[in-house]
Design a protein around this motif. Structure first.
Motif, mmCIF file in Angstrom:
data_model
loop_
_atom_site.group_PDB
_atom_site.id
_atom_site.type_symbol
_atom_site.label_atom_id
_atom_site.label_comp_id
_atom_site.label_asym_id
_atom_site.label_seq_id
_atom_site.Cartn_x
_atom_site.Cartn_y
_atom_site.Cartn_z
ATOM 1 N N TRP A 1 0.766 -1.219 0.091
ATOM 2 C CA TRP A 1 0.058 0.066 -0.099
ATOM 3 C C TRP A 1 0.931 1.274 0.097
ATOM 4 O O TRP A 1 0.325 2.316 -0.249
ATOM 5 C CB TRP A 1 -0.807 0.056 1.246
ATOM 6 C CG TRP A 1 -2.147 -1.040 0.998
ATOM 7 C CD1 TRP A 1 -2.439 -2.172 1.131
ATOM 8 C CD2 TRP A 1 -3.298 -0.096 0.440
ATOM 9 N NE1 TRP A 1 -3.833 -2.375 0.852
ATOM 10 C CE2 TRP A 1 -4.358 -1.263 0.159
ATOM 11 C CE3 TRP A 1 -3.807 0.945 -0.192
ATOM 12 C CZ2 TRP A 1 -5.522 -1.109 -0.496
ATOM 13 C CZ3 TRP A 1 -5.160 1.225 -0.819
ATOM 14 C CH2 TRP A 1 -5.867 0.059 -0.926
ATOM 15 N N ARG B 1 -12.540 5.802 -1.502
ATOM 16 C CA ARG B 1 -12.468 4.813 -1.711
ATOM 17 C C ARG B 1 -11.252 3.837 -1.348
ATOM 18 O O ARG B 1 -11.362 2.614 -0.867
ATOM 19 C CB ARG B 1 -13.152 4.640 -3.270
ATOM 20 C CG ARG B 1 -14.359 5.034 -3.332
ATOM 21 C CD ARG B 1 -14.549 4.951 -5.021
ATOM 22 N NE ARG B 1 -13.740 5.909 -5.628
ATOM 23 C CZ ARG B 1 -13.493 5.797 -6.896
ATOM 24 N NH1 ARG B 1 -14.560 5.307 -7.543
ATOM 25 N NH2 ARG B 1 -12.768 6.712 -7.413
ATOM 26 N N LYS B 2 -10.324 4.451 -1.699
ATOM 27 C CA LYS B 2 -8.812 3.636 -1.374
ATOM 28 C C LYS B 2 -8.753 3.508 0.104
ATOM 29 O O LYS B 2 -8.194 2.483 0.604
ATOM 30 C CB LYS B 2 -7.676 4.376 -1.791
ATOM 31 C CG LYS B 2 -7.514 4.361 -3.508
ATOM 32 C CD LYS B 2 -6.358 4.961 -3.917
ATOM 33 C CE LYS B 2 -6.326 4.506 -5.370
ATOM 34 N NZ LYS B 2 -5.048 5.147 -6.065
ATOM 35 N N THR C 1 -11.041 0.631 1.394
ATOM 36 C CA THR C 1 -10.391 -0.544 1.051
ATOM 37 C C THR C 1 -9.285 -0.947 1.722
ATOM 38 O O THR C 1 -9.082 -1.935 2.060
ATOM 39 C CB THR C 1 -9.991 -0.400 -0.608
ATOM 40 O OG1 THR C 1 -11.035 -0.064 -1.401
ATOM 41 C CG2 THR C 1 -9.424 -1.826 -1.036
ATOM 42 N N ASN D 1 -10.403 -2.080 5.243
ATOM 43 C CA ASN D 1 -11.059 -3.345 5.289
ATOM 44 C C ASN D 1 -10.068 -4.595 5.031
ATOM 45 O O ASN D 1 -10.291 -5.561 5.688
ATOM 46 C CB ASN D 1 -12.046 -3.333 3.898
ATOM 47 C CG ASN D 1 -13.060 -4.484 3.979
ATOM 48 O OD1 ASN D 1 -13.602 -5.048 4.832
ATOM 49 N ND2 ASN D 1 -12.663 -5.288 2.872
ATOM 50 N N GLU D 2 -9.199 -4.165 4.281
ATOM 51 C CA GLU D 2 -8.187 -5.247 4.145
ATOM 52 C C GLU D 2 -7.366 -5.654 5.417
ATOM 53 O O GLU D 2 -7.029 -6.574 5.636
ATOM 54 C CB GLU D 2 -6.939 -4.925 3.054
ATOM 55 C CG GLU D 2 -7.653 -4.959 1.558
ATOM 56 C CD GLU D 2 -6.356 -4.940 0.636
ATOM 57 O OE1 GLU D 2 -5.370 -5.494 1.012
ATOM 58 O OE2 GLU D 2 -6.568 -4.373 -0.435
#
Length: 508
Positions: free
Chosen positions: A96, A107-108, A111, A114-115
């Motif tokens: 990342w 959004r990133k 994401t 969540n990861e």
């Protein structure tokens, strides 16, 4: 025909480079006239090598441009699953850090969050179809508060002026720079026409400044992303491993229920912190009672061929370097054993920090010892996933009975055996380590025979216990944490039930 863009660009490049080449040629001609040509070439080569070396070193250096790195260390008290989850965060962080716009693209950011949560949750709830959701809501709210609070302190401590610059100021500064760039582009065209040399220098300076700013902003973004992943991952591990608590507590600062009962039984009072708890295991007549007496330096447990304890008998041990420890004497298993001894032992497994497995070095019948340790290991894997296995040390007793039987001239160096007795002792320790699935350095030979001086307790067993104190304290922390969390869990239920009752009574 109009000149093509490619030819125009080539012509501009030649016009820019030609004056510098002319100056270099004139300078070389002057050095040749003065007889300094070779010296000048040497100095120039040395400067080029120095600049190249500095650039190469800077590109490989891990030091930040202008701020210290955000360092997040794993909690040494985490259980084994938590340590594995922390290690798996490193590849995610490296991946990342190469992404752009993580801090500005919602959004990133979602994401990434969540990861991180999914990666950690799967370590602890692999069987759940929705591992990320395996938590009570108040714990998630506390996790958010902790992550934001820690990152706030990191930014304040590591980024100069962060407390004074507003986000709106940054946005207005960016808009002002964009406006200036529009006028600057029009000015640059005229500057190239009338002052091409000055424009070339300004362009080079602008490129260098832009490169430096890009380097700083890129490094800052990478460090913030790394800090976010590590902080979120740290508290996610705390959450899913059950170490996050709603109440502020020091788990080892309060006596556990088991220790309070043991202290009361041993008629000893005055302890305020949770002591280390040692469980002495072994077959009948393996030498457990003799070991306990040797640890205390006085008779604490009766010795004999029959089991001397029907259950568990606690003793408070105080030694230099080992303050506040409880020794739990257990009934011998195998042979003539009490009917409920195995159930009594099982109840103690999750309440101790160190297990001293006493083995008869001169007897090969160690199947019962191996089965006992295998049952303990399986118990922690299946029923205590958020705790960790106690430190296990095997104590090989009655080594004076090993061949040659008549020889007994301690001390013996089993690391580099130099006598037949030393070789036999080492072979016995290796056999015990193999049969009990323990490292050889976790097996210590001792002699506790009546009529003989106690051998290798002070010089062997106690130093080995001290080497494993950190691991034992980790076991103690997790053990106490589980009890404090259970107490907090029921305390919250009682509090909520009381509030609900008051509300019903008030509205009735």
């Amino acid at each position: 025909m109009p000149m093509s863009l490619t030819r125009f660009g080539f012509l501009v490049t030649v016009l820019l480079v030609l004056p510098w080449l002319a100056l270099a040629g004139l300078g070389g001609y002057w050095l040749w006239q003065q007889g300094w040509l070779y010296e000048g070439m040497g100095v120039l080569s040395a400067n080029i090598a120095l600049v190249y070396g500095l650039l190469h070193w800077r590109s490989r250096s891990a030091k930040p441009v202008f701020l210290e790195p955000f360092t997040v260390q794993a909690n040494p008290n985490w259980p084994d699953k938590a340590q594995l989850a922390w290690q798996d965060l490193q590849p995610l962080t490296e991946r990342w850090q190469t992404e752009t716009g993580v801090l500005t693209d919602t959004r990133k950011a979602l994401t990434l969050t969540n990861e991180v949560l999914t990666l950690v949750a799967r370590h602890f709830h692999a069987d759940s179809p929705y591992p990320v959701l395996e938590f009570p809501l108040p714990y998630l709210l506390k996790l958010i508060v902790l992550v934001c609070g820690d990152i706030q302190h990191e930014v304040l401590d590591k980024i100069p002026g962060s407390h004074a610059v507003r986000v709106g100021d940054l946005l207005r500064a960016k808009q002002a720079v964009d406006t200036l760039n529009k006028f600057k582009s029009a000015f640059s065209i005229g500057n190239w026409l009338f002052n091409w040399s000055g424009a070339a220098l300004a362009k080079a300076r602008g490129l260098l400044i832009a490169k430096g700013l890009n380097t700083v902003t890129d490094e800052l973004a990478k460090r913030l992303v790394s800090a976010y992943i590590n902080k979120l991952g740290y508290y996610a591990i705390q959450l899913y491993s059950g170490q996050l608590t709603l109440d502020d507590m020091v788990p080892t600062g309060v006596l556990s229920t088991a220790s309070r009962q043991d202290i009361a039984e041993s008629a000893t009072h005055g302890l305020s912190m949770e002591p280390l708890r040692f469980l002495v295991l072994g077959q009948v007549s393996s030498g457990k009672s003799s070991l306990i007496n040797a640890l205390f330096g006085e008779i604490k447990s009766a010795e004999g061929v029959l089991p001397t304890t029907a259950g568990i008998v606690p003793y408070l041990l105080e030694r230099d370097g080992l303050q506040q420890a409880i020794i739990l004497d257990s009934a011998g298993y195998g042979g003539l054993a009490h009917g409920q001894s195995s159930e009594a032992l099982k109840q103690e497994w999750a309440k101790v920090d160190v297990i001293l497995m006493v083995c008869h070095a001169a007897q090969a019948a160690r199947l019962a010892d191996a089965q006992q340790l295998e049952a303990i290991r399986r118990y922690f894997q299946e029923q205590c996933p958020n705790q960790t296995l106690p430190v296990i040390i095997a104590v090989a007793t009655q080594i004076d009975r090993l061949r040659p039987v008549r020889e007994w001239q301690p001390p013996y160096n089993i690391q580099q055996p130099d006598s037949a007795k030393a070789h036999t002792i080492r072979q016995a320790c290796e056999a015990i380590a193999q049969e009990l699935s323990l490292p050889l350095d976790c097996v210590v030979p001792v002699c506790l025979a009546a009529g003989q001086a106690v051998y290798n307790i002070e010089d062997g067993l106690m130093p080995l216990i001290h080497e494993h104190l950190d691991a034992a304290q980790r076991v103690r922390y997790l053990r106490c944490l589980r009890q404090q969390q259970t107490a907090s869990y029921w305390r919250q239920w009682r509090k909520q039930a009381s509030q609900a009752g008051q509300l019903i009574f008030k509205n009735s």
